[in-house]
Scaffold this motif. Structure first.
Motif, short mmCIF file in Angstrom:
data_model
loop_
_atom_site.label_atom_id
_atom_site.label_comp_id
_atom_site.label_asym_id
_atom_site.label_seq_id
_atom_site.Cartn_x
_atom_site.Cartn_y
_atom_site.Cartn_z
N TYR A 161 36.40 36.60 45.16
CA TYR A 161 35.66 36.26 43.95
C TYR A 161 34.25 36.84 44.03
N ASP B 212 36.03 36.69 37.99
CA ASP B 212 37.09 36.82 39.00
C ASP B 212 37.78 35.48 39.24
N VAL C 166 38.33 42.41 33.43
CA VAL C 166 38.84 42.88 34.72
C VAL C 166 39.15 44.37 34.65
N ILE D 236 32.14 41.50 36.20
CA ILE D 236 32.22 40.35 37.10
C ILE D 236 31.30 39.21 36.69
#
Length: 375
Positions: free
Chosen positions: A103, A108, A213, A218
């Motif tokens: 992560y 994430d 993604v 992120i």
């Protein structure tokens, strides 16, 4: 409200609580004499009829798991629904094709739980940070979101301070976001701050996660919200009651001290929307003959024989004779021994302050002492 799923981000992203979060996340930090910070968001969801909640974790989550347990104290111990703890990597790449590895941020973490999102057939999702001290009527937020027709609704408050962690929002007359900035209020043009609560349809969230993604995004606030703003409509829900997003030690200290004000307490702790927590039965607090206590919040199980003023004491705290505690937060199991003097100090669990020690911080930068320390 059976058509709504709650997702709580219960790991630290941008925060600076120093020693307080060495062994736990912000959401698991003790607060207000008897609570944990995550209690507010769990209670907000239950009070709004949201009985399916996923708690996203990353690290330092043992304290959080111990506190929530089977979630019966929040009426979330259920055959259908209830709380689902989502540790990192709980879903494999095969089960969740959006999982990309470790992560790096909220996107994430949410992408890692996309299988959980797909299995829950809720119409809407409330994504909320676990570091918020506020009593928010989420049912009203969801109703406003549905009526507005916006792709995403974010809960906003008036800008309270300048911080590199804060997400600032500029709203137009229709209460629609026209600019979202992280750490920069654009010379005061962004007059509101995001509280960290977002409402959207479940399918929209899954679609946006896949899009983020794919493009290696992120950061939820910088990238997810920006893409939502560019491609659709982001509405703002103005919450004008007491609210603090605990981003640093000052926020933690200030929010605890604010509870000494009766008017603020009444605004946060409402009978119609109670803040629930894990119940622990303790004996009443003992006050010695020489105890001198003024304007404090003191939990059960304490023994007070010294002077305590404008402070918050958690369970099983001992203040010995001759000790003075002023404008402090003493967490569970703390022991302040004879002739010790503390001002503007935060002690974590099971801290011992020995005889005659003097410690003095400032309300803008209180001293913090790590868990199990002896000074």
């Amino acid at each position: 409200m059976n058509s709504v799923l709650g997702m709580i981000i219960a790991f630290d992203t941008d925060s600076d609580l120093r020693e307080i979060t060495e062994h736990r996340t912000v959401g698991a930090v003790q607060w207000g004499g008897r609570y944990r910070i995550i209690d507010f968001m769990l209670s907000n969801m239950v009070n709004s009829g949201i009985y399916r909640v996923g708690v996203l974790m990353k690290d330092k989550y043992q304290s959080l798991i111990d506190h929530i347990g089977n979630a019966k104290d929040w009426d979330l111990s259920r055959k259908n629904g209830g709380v689902t703890m989502l540790p990192p990597y709980s879903y494999s790449k095969k089960a969740s094709p959006l999982v990309t590895g470790e992560y790096r941020g909220k996107i994430d973490a949410l992408a890692g739980a996309v299988d959980f999102l797909q299995k829950n057939r809720a119409d809407y999702v409330v994504v909320a940070d676990g570091d918020i001290v506020a009593n928010v009527p989420l049912d009203d937020v969801i109703d406003r979101h549905i009526k507005s027709g916006a792709d995403l609704t974010m809960v906003c408050t008036k800008k309270q301070k300048d911080s590199p962690f804060t997400t600032y929002v500029e709203l137009n007359r229709k209460k629609e976001a026209v600019d979202i900035r992280v750490g920069d209020c654009n010379e005061g043009k962004c007059k509101h701050a995001a509280l960290g609560i977002y409402v959207m349809s479940r399918q929209y969230l899954i679609h946006m996660l896949s899009d983020c993604v794919t493009h290696n995004c992120i950061h939820f606030e910088r990238e997810f919200l920006t893409r939502a703003l560019m491609d659709g409509t982001v509405a703002g829900y103005l919450f004008n009651e007491y609210a603090v997003k605990v981003e640093d030690t000052f926020d933690y200290y200030r929010s605890n001290m604010d509870m000494l004000d009766k008017d603020v307490r009444n605004e946060v702790f409402k009978r119609t929307r109670p803040i629930l927590t894990r119940i622990k039965d303790e004996a009443p607090t003992y006050y010695g003959d020489e105890a001198d206590v003024e304007d404090c919040l003191i939990a059960d199980g304490c023994r007070i024989e010294g002077k305590v003023k404008n402070s918050v004491l958690f369970r099983d705290v001992v203040i010995e004779k001759g000790a003075e505690v002023n404008n402090c937060i003493i967490m569970e199991g703390g022991r302040i021994m004879t002739e010790a003097s503390l001002r503007h100090v935060i002690t974590d669990r099971n801290v011992i302050i020995r005889d005659g020690r003097t410690m003095m911080g400032h309300e803008n930068y209180p001293i913090t002492i790590a868990k199990n320390a002896t000074v």
